[in-house]
Motif scaffolding. Structure first.
Motif, PDB file in Angstrom:
ATOM      1  N   THR B  44       0.818  -1.226   0.000  1.00  0.00           N
ATOM      2  CA  THR B  44       0.000   0.000   0.000  1.00  0.00           C
ATOM      3  C   THR B  44       0.842   1.262   0.000  1.00  0.00           C
ATOM      4  O   THR B  44       0.431   2.289  -0.490  1.00  0.00           O
ATOM      5  CB  THR B  44      -0.897   0.045   1.237  1.00  0.00           C
ATOM      6  OG1 THR B  44      -0.089  -0.224   2.360  1.00  0.00           O
ATOM      7  CG2 THR B  44      -2.013  -0.963   1.142  1.00  0.00           C
ATOM      8  N   GLU B  51      -3.151   9.813  -1.509  1.00  0.00           N
ATOM      9  CA  GLU B  51      -4.212   8.894  -1.111  1.00  0.00           C
ATOM     10  C   GLU B  51      -4.401   8.872   0.405  1.00  0.00           C
ATOM     11  O   GLU B  51      -5.491   8.683   0.910  1.00  0.00           O
ATOM     12  CB  GLU B  51      -3.823   7.503  -1.612  1.00  0.00           C
ATOM     13  CG  GLU B  51      -4.870   6.462  -1.466  1.00  0.00           C
ATOM     14  CD  GLU B  51      -6.113   6.807  -2.241  1.00  0.00           C
ATOM     15  OE1 GLU B  51      -7.065   6.058  -2.115  1.00  0.00           O
ATOM     16  OE2 GLU B  51      -6.141   7.821  -2.962  1.00  0.00           O
ATOM     17  N   HIS B  52      -3.290   9.021   1.110  1.00  0.00           N
ATOM     18  CA  HIS B  52      -3.389   8.920   2.559  1.00  0.00           C
ATOM     19  C   HIS B  52      -3.492  10.272   3.241  1.00  0.00           C
ATOM     20  O   HIS B  52      -3.534  10.355   4.453  1.00  0.00           O
ATOM     21  CB  HIS B  52      -2.174   8.167   3.107  1.00  0.00           C
ATOM     22  CG  HIS B  52      -2.063   6.795   2.528  1.00  0.00           C
ATOM     23  ND1 HIS B  52      -3.130   5.942   2.470  1.00  0.00           N
ATOM     24  CD2 HIS B  52      -1.038   6.139   1.944  1.00  0.00           C
ATOM     25  CE1 HIS B  52      -2.765   4.815   1.888  1.00  0.00           C
ATOM     26  NE2 HIS B  52      -1.497   4.913   1.553  1.00  0.00           N
ATOM     27  N   GLU B  53      -3.482  11.333   2.429  1.00  0.00           N
ATOM     28  CA  GLU B  53      -3.607  12.660   3.031  1.00  0.00           C
ATOM     29  C   GLU B  53      -4.955  12.778   3.709  1.00  0.00           C
ATOM     30  O   GLU B  53      -5.963  12.350   3.195  1.00  0.00           O
ATOM     31  CB  GLU B  53      -3.486  13.741   1.950  1.00  0.00           C
ATOM     32  CG  GLU B  53      -2.087  13.874   1.351  1.00  0.00           C
ATOM     33  CD  GLU B  53      -1.078  14.395   2.354  1.00  0.00           C
ATOM     34  OE1 GLU B  53      -1.448  15.314   3.114  1.00  0.00           O
ATOM     35  OE2 GLU B  53       0.053  13.878   2.379  1.00  0.00           O
ATOM     36  N   SER B  54      -4.968  13.418   4.839  1.00  0.00           N
ATOM     37  CA  SER B  54      -6.222  13.586   5.556  1.00  0.00           C
ATOM     38  C   SER B  54      -7.092  14.598   4.839  1.00  0.00           C
ATOM     39  O   SER B  54      -6.614  15.604   4.335  1.00  0.00           O
ATOM     40  CB  SER B  54      -5.933  14.084   6.963  1.00  0.00           C
ATOM     41  OG  SER B  54      -7.086  14.657   7.495  1.00  0.00           O
ATOM     42  N   ALA B  55      -8.384  14.316   4.805  1.00  0.00           N
ATOM     43  CA  ALA B  55      -9.310  15.264   4.187  1.00  0.00           C
ATOM     44  C   ALA B  55      -9.344  16.545   4.996  1.00  0.00           C
ATOM     45  O   ALA B  55      -9.641  17.613   4.476  1.00  0.00           O
ATOM     46  CB  ALA B  55     -10.694  14.656   4.108  1.00  0.00           C
TER      47      ALA B  55
END
Lengths: 586, 108
Positions: B44, B51-55
């Motif tokens: 991953t 992709e893993h950035e926080s909204a």
């Protein structure tokens, strides 16, 4: 705002008024047309803000249409159609009206752009859905319905307090994302109000208490809307709140643990709503784009497969009148289709490859891996419990195991059709996840079907299966009632009544004693004194004298009362003559 | 077709065959997992970082890229699933019998 916007909520709410007027085939067609029209309405809807109204100086927004509200409205209207089809044979108009109001108000919440609109629809939801419990018309259902309503009224009040406090702080009712840094008391009151509807422990017990007591079709509606509108509002307002990630993970495990010891098929499913909504709440708490996408995708998939599970077990309940695993068994010869549909729901909820659960659940789990390994392990543990109870225990003890001796028929055609559509969607989403991924709030760069993911899920689930078959005897369902936190208000109410009956009654008796001893005695003595001095000497004196006078007078007047008609007639004649003489000569 | 399949599974005569099929499947998924470990390098962390950035850029305890120890062990999830299932049954039933399970008319 050039294009027209029709609020699908009003299609259902206005439609509900026509249901009692229509009859027969026309009514059935109408019942199906409304959700179909609402579904088309949502599919054709474009993003934007619609239905803004000024009311008492407040800006009410009935139509906040964006990707998040659209995907929830999409699955709500779709599930409404399936649910209506499933309950099409129901003659009870009240159930149809209640479910229409319930679906309509859920859609109202979904498109609400402000807290006032949201709150109004939120309350209609609670009051409409309780009728789906009450229409079962058993004493248990009536009681459970009252508990359900009371809990939701309390939750509504907490939410309302939060909304008012928030208005005091920010000066408006706008319903939008709240940053965790700016959280105040108002934020947490609103969150508690939402979490109550999402059945987050310890305020979850209303769900496994009420849903299994609902009508067969009522439960199909209830399992879809209340918790998922709560997931939607949490996703909109509270994404990124760490507390939700932790609570969500706890929820996921909590629900499956109760399902292991539960006996009633629909209560097992109810506990699995708690568990599955746990994944969503956890994803929202994690707050990353992938996690919120995962929560949303899981809500979509969950509504369909949980609906399917409630339809499958509902079909058994409808045809046999039983829902307790200990009273069922050996139905595979008589209801193979219901078994197929229930197992489809069971493998979807467990997240088997080629089903909707595989593509939605693992997105949240994947996102949680980047957040905290511990939370990921909790979610995977919940997956084990899910397959154990819903994928294996529930179908095994209803359709196989011992022969319970009942020989039911398959459910009616409309129920089978509804289950067929839901089962199809479960497989369709599993095979073609792009359909769902394209609707999610954020772009998806994630491929569920990789060799490592496939191997991971298959190992986890199949070896759970091995554990199940080895410990099959230990899992035999037992006809018991399992304590949950509803104990506090169910026993609490009893304790309250006991306090009212016993200590207060004893206290009252004691108080009565004091009253008798002191107050009554004193007043008696005092009045005795009054009687001897005041009454006898003064009042009686006067009264006696007056009486003496009238007695004497009576003695005289008595002489005139001879009792002879002749005398009375004589005096009447005499009086008459006197009167006439008087008028003649005056 | 569904009815035939269900009748086949429900028929006690076929239980040995079904059990054998189930065991073969178990072995196959473990073999698949071993294969994945030997021949596959996908992970991953290779996904685009965004992709893993926080909204909401808000959460703490974020440790992207760290690999979970279990993913390095062959057949780890098989063991996790099996042991997890057994512990869950014993713990839940145990706590249930000791405390939570009451007579059905408990509240009446």
């Amino acid at each position: 705002m050039t294009n027209m916007w029709i609020n699908p909520a009003f299609l259902f709410i206005l439609g509900s008024f026509l249901i009692p007027i229509l009859k027969g085939r026309v009514k059935q067609t109408f019942l199906l047309l409304v959700p179909a029209a609402a579904f088309l309405d949502v599919v054709l809807m474009s993003q934007g803000t619609y239905g803004a109204v000024q009311f008492l100086g407040m800006d009410l927004i009935f139509g906040k249409v964006d990707r998040l509200s659209l995907v929830f409205a999409h699955v709500f209207t779709l599930m409404a159609f399936i649910g209506v089809l499933y309950g099409l044979h129901v003659k009870d108009d009240g159930q149809h009206v209640a479910s229409f109001l319930y679906v309509g108000s859920s859609l109202g919440v979904t498109f609400a752009g402000d807290y006032v609109t949201l709150f109004i629809f939120w309350e209609i939801m609670a009051f409409a859905s309780v009728f789906l419990v009450w229409y079962r018309r058993t004493q248990k259902a009536v009681d459970a319905g009252f508990r359900y309503l009371l809990v939701h009224v309390v939750g509504g009040l907490i939410l309302f307090a939060g909304i008012l406090l928030r208005h005091g702080e920010v000066g408006n009712f706008a319903f939008s994302h709240i940053s965790p840094e700016g959280a105040t008391l108002a934020t947490f009151l609103i969150m508690i109000g939402f979490c109550l509807n999402a059945a987050v422990p310890p305020i979850h017990a209303w769900l496994p208490d009420a849903y299994p007591e609902a009508t067969v079709t009522g439960a199909v509606f209830m399992c879809a809307f209340t918790t998922k509108t709560a997931v939607y509002v949490l996703a909109r307002a509270f994404a990124g709140f760490e507390i939700l990630a932790i609570l969500g993970a706890i929820m996921a495990v909590y629900g499956v643990c109760y399902a292991v010891i539960e006996n009633d098929a629909r209560r097992i499913l109810a506990y699995h709503i708690v568990s599955q909504v746990g994944y969503m709440v956890c994803g929202i708490g994690i707050g990353s784009q992938m996690a919120v996408n995962g929560a949303t995708a899981h809500a979509y998939a969950h509504i369909i497969y949980k609906g399917l599970l409630f339809m499958g077990t509902g079909a058994v309940l409808e045809m046999t009148g039983r829902s307790k695993l200990s009273e069922l068994g050996g139905l595979y010869k008589y209801m193979p289709l219901a078994l197929f549909f229930t197992v489809t729901g069971g493998i979807s909820i467990s997240g088997f490859p080629l089903t909707s659960g595989f593509i939605s659940k693992s997105m949240t789990v994947e996102a949680s891996e980047n957040y905290s390994i511990f939370i990921m392990l909790m979610l995977l543990t919940a997956s084990i419990g899910t397959f154990l109870s819903v994928g294996l225990k529930l179908p095994y003890f209803i359709w196989f195991n011992k022969d319970s001796g009942i020989k039911p028929k398959e459910a009616p055609l409309n129920m089978k059709l509804a289950m067929g559509i839901a089962a199809f969607i479960c497989y369709f989403l599993g095979v073609y996840p792009k359909f769902l991924f394209d609707m999610l709030p954020y772009p998806v760069h994630w491929e569920p079907y990789t060799a490592s993911h496939f191997a991971e899920v298959m190992q986890l689930l199949l070896f759970t299966g091995l554990g199940f078959f080895l410990l099959l005897k230990k899992l035999t369902p037992e006809p018991t009632l399992n304590l949950d936190v509803d104990w506090f208000y169910r026993k609490g109410a009893k304790a309250f009544m006991w306090v009212a009956n016993k200590p207060i009654a004893i206290y009252e008796e004691y108080l009565g004693e004091i009253y008798n001893k002191w107050f009554t005695n004193f007043t008696l003595r005092f009045s005795n004194f009054l009687w001897r001095i005041f009454d006898v000497k003064i009042i009686d004196g006067i009264v006696n004298d007056i009486a003496e006078f009238w007695k004497d007078l009576g003695g005289v007047a008595r002489l005139t009362q001879t009792g002879l008609v002749r005398n009375y007639a004589f005096f009447m004649l005499l009086g008459g003559i006197v009167l006439i003489t008087y008028y003649l000569f005056k | 077709m569904i009815k035939k399949a269900v009748d086949y599974i429900g028929n006690p005569e076929n239980s040995v065959k079904l059990r054998r099929f189930f065991y073969i499947t178990l072995v196959m998924v473990v073999l698949l997992d071993i294969g994945v470990h030997l021949f596959h390098t996908e992970h991953t962390a290779d996904l685009p970082q965004g992709e893993h950035e926080s909204a909401n850029l808000s959460h703490k305890g974020h440790d992207a890229g760290e690999e979970f120890i279990g993913e390095k062990i062959w057949g780890f999830w098989a063991i996790y699933g099996f042991i997890g299932c057994i512990i869950m049954i014993f713990v839940c039933k145990g706590v249930g019998h000791a405390w939570l399970m009451k007579k059905e008319n408990y509240y009446d």
